[in-house]
Scaffold this motif. Structure first.
Motif, PDB file in Angstrom:
ATOM      1  N   ILE A  28     -11.995  -1.275   3.560  1.00 20.85           N
ATOM      2  CA  ILE A  28     -11.918  -2.703   3.283  1.00 20.85           C
ATOM      3  C   ILE A  28     -11.691  -3.377   4.626  1.00 20.85           C
ATOM      4  O   ILE A  28     -10.628  -3.239   5.236  1.00 20.85           O
ATOM      5  CB  ILE A  28     -10.792  -3.031   2.292  1.00 20.85           C
ATOM      6  CG1 ILE A  28     -11.003  -2.268   0.984  1.00 20.85           C
ATOM      7  CG2 ILE A  28     -10.723  -4.537   2.049  1.00 20.85           C
ATOM      8  CD1 ILE A  28      -9.840  -2.355   0.027  1.00 20.85           C
ATOM      9  N   TYR A  49      -8.713   1.800  -7.326  1.00 13.40           N
ATOM     10  CA  TYR A  49      -9.517   2.688  -6.494  1.00 13.40           C
ATOM     11  C   TYR A  49      -8.661   3.745  -5.804  1.00 13.40           C
ATOM     12  O   TYR A  49      -9.082   4.899  -5.654  1.00 13.40           O
ATOM     13  CB  TYR A  49     -10.332   1.895  -5.467  1.00 13.40           C
ATOM     14  CG  TYR A  49     -11.579   1.279  -6.058  1.00 13.40           C
ATOM     15  CD1 TYR A  49     -12.623   2.070  -6.518  1.00 13.40           C
ATOM     16  CD2 TYR A  49     -11.727  -0.101  -6.143  1.00 13.40           C
ATOM     17  CE1 TYR A  49     -13.774   1.514  -7.052  1.00 13.40           C
ATOM     18  CE2 TYR A  49     -12.875  -0.674  -6.683  1.00 13.40           C
ATOM     19  CZ  TYR A  49     -13.899   0.144  -7.133  1.00 13.40           C
ATOM     20  OH  TYR A  49     -15.034  -0.404  -7.670  1.00 13.40           O
ATOM     21  N   CYS A  70      -4.171   3.452   5.612  1.00  8.26           N
ATOM     22  CA  CYS A  70      -4.028   2.058   6.012  1.00  8.26           C
ATOM     23  C   CYS A  70      -3.810   2.069   7.511  1.00  8.26           C
ATOM     24  O   CYS A  70      -2.837   2.630   8.005  1.00  8.26           O
ATOM     25  CB  CYS A  70      -2.866   1.385   5.298  1.00  8.26           C
ATOM     26  SG  CYS A  70      -2.725  -0.387   5.658  1.00  8.26           S
ATOM     27  N   ILE A  95      -7.703  -0.898   4.842  1.00 11.97           N
ATOM     28  CA  ILE A  95      -7.451   0.178   3.890  1.00 11.97           C
ATOM     29  C   ILE A  95      -8.748   0.948   3.672  1.00 11.97           C
ATOM     30  O   ILE A  95      -9.803   0.353   3.444  1.00 11.97           O
ATOM     31  CB  ILE A  95      -6.912  -0.391   2.558  1.00 11.97           C
ATOM     32  CG1 ILE A  95      -5.532  -1.017   2.794  1.00 11.97           C
ATOM     33  CG2 ILE A  95      -6.866   0.701   1.490  1.00 11.97           C
ATOM     34  CD1 ILE A  95      -4.960  -1.722   1.581  1.00 11.97           C
ATOM     35  N   PHE A 122       0.833  -1.195   0.000  1.00 13.05           N
ATOM     36  CA  PHE A 122       0.000   0.000   0.000  1.00 13.05           C
ATOM     37  C   PHE A 122       0.875   1.254   0.000  1.00 13.05           C
ATOM     38  O   PHE A 122       0.679   2.157  -0.812  1.00 13.05           O
ATOM     39  CB  PHE A 122      -0.922  -0.033   1.232  1.00 13.05           C
ATOM     40  CG  PHE A 122      -1.671   1.238   1.511  1.00 13.05           C
ATOM     41  CD1 PHE A 122      -2.870   1.502   0.872  1.00 13.05           C
ATOM     42  CD2 PHE A 122      -1.189   2.156   2.438  1.00 13.05           C
ATOM     43  CE1 PHE A 122      -3.574   2.675   1.141  1.00 13.05           C
ATOM     44  CE2 PHE A 122      -1.881   3.318   2.714  1.00 13.05           C
ATOM     45  CZ  PHE A 122      -3.079   3.582   2.058  1.00 13.05           C
ATOM     46  N   ILE A 164      -7.763  -2.640  -5.686  1.00 10.81           N
ATOM     47  CA  ILE A 164      -7.419  -1.652  -4.661  1.00 10.81           C
ATOM     48  C   ILE A 164      -6.558  -0.548  -5.268  1.00 10.81           C
ATOM     49  O   ILE A 164      -6.798   0.644  -5.048  1.00 10.81           O
ATOM     50  CB  ILE A 164      -6.705  -2.307  -3.465  1.00 10.81           C
ATOM     51  CG1 ILE A 164      -7.659  -3.262  -2.741  1.00 10.81           C
ATOM     52  CG2 ILE A 164      -6.176  -1.241  -2.500  1.00 10.81           C
ATOM     53  CD1 ILE A 164      -6.990  -4.150  -1.704  1.00 10.81           C
ATOM     54  N   ARG A 165      -5.561  -0.927  -6.058  1.00 10.84           N
ATOM     55  CA  ARG A 165      -4.697   0.076  -6.692  1.00 10.84           C
ATOM     56  C   ARG A 165      -5.507   1.007  -7.595  1.00 10.84           C
ATOM     57  O   ARG A 165      -5.295   2.222  -7.585  1.00 10.84           O
ATOM     58  CB  ARG A 165      -3.568  -0.604  -7.468  1.00 10.84           C
ATOM     59  CG  ARG A 165      -2.465  -1.146  -6.558  1.00 10.84           C
ATOM     60  CD  ARG A 165      -1.285  -1.705  -7.341  1.00 10.84           C
ATOM     61  NE  ARG A 165      -1.542  -3.059  -7.815  1.00 10.84           N
ATOM     62  CZ  ARG A 165      -1.414  -4.157  -7.070  1.00 10.84           C
ATOM     63  NH1 ARG A 165      -1.043  -4.064  -5.814  1.00 10.84           N
ATOM     64  NH2 ARG A 165      -1.671  -5.340  -7.574  1.00 10.84           N
TER      65      ARG A 165
END
Length: 119
Positions: free
Chosen positions: A81, A95, A38, A49, A6, A92-93
């Motif tokens: 999340i 978003y 995070c 996250i 992250f 995730i990346r």
């Protein structure tokens, strides 16, 4: 996605800055405004996250298992999340990149120009 992954990803986004806040949360900002977090608040469940999203993404994501409206930030369309595997690393990346763009777009023209961001 691990906290290390992250942090590496967020750090690669244009003009992103990093601070540790609220105990041990890894907080990422652009132009002084937060776009992703995070936190270790998950305890035994690991890190969680959170990120800003569009109205449509927010409405869709909070319907997914393992994703909840982010505490204290839901009114601004943030999600958290809550369970590992609720989204893939690539999702995730994507978003987080979108969150970065959403927040950068809220900066004044002057600040965007100072940072060299085109939105």
């Amino acid at each position: 996605m691990t906290r290390g992954e992250f942090d590496i990803y967020c750090g690669a986004l244009p003009k992103a800055t990093h601070v540790i806040q609220w105990g041990n949360a890894s907080v990422w900002k652009v132009g002084g405004k937060i776009f992703a977090i995070c936190s270790g608040w998950g305890g035994a469940n690991g890190d969680r996250i959170s990120f800003k999203c569009s109205d449509l993404s927010y409405a869709m994501l909070i319907q997914e298992p393992g994703i909840i409206p982010a505490p204290y930030l839901a009114r601004a369309k943030w999600v958290m999340i809550e369970q590992a595997g609720a989204l893939t690393g690539d999702e995730i990346r994507a978003y987080i990149a979108s969150a970065h763009k959403l927040i950068a777009a809220t900066l004044t023209r002057k600040v965007r120009a100072e940072l060299g961001l085109s939105v």
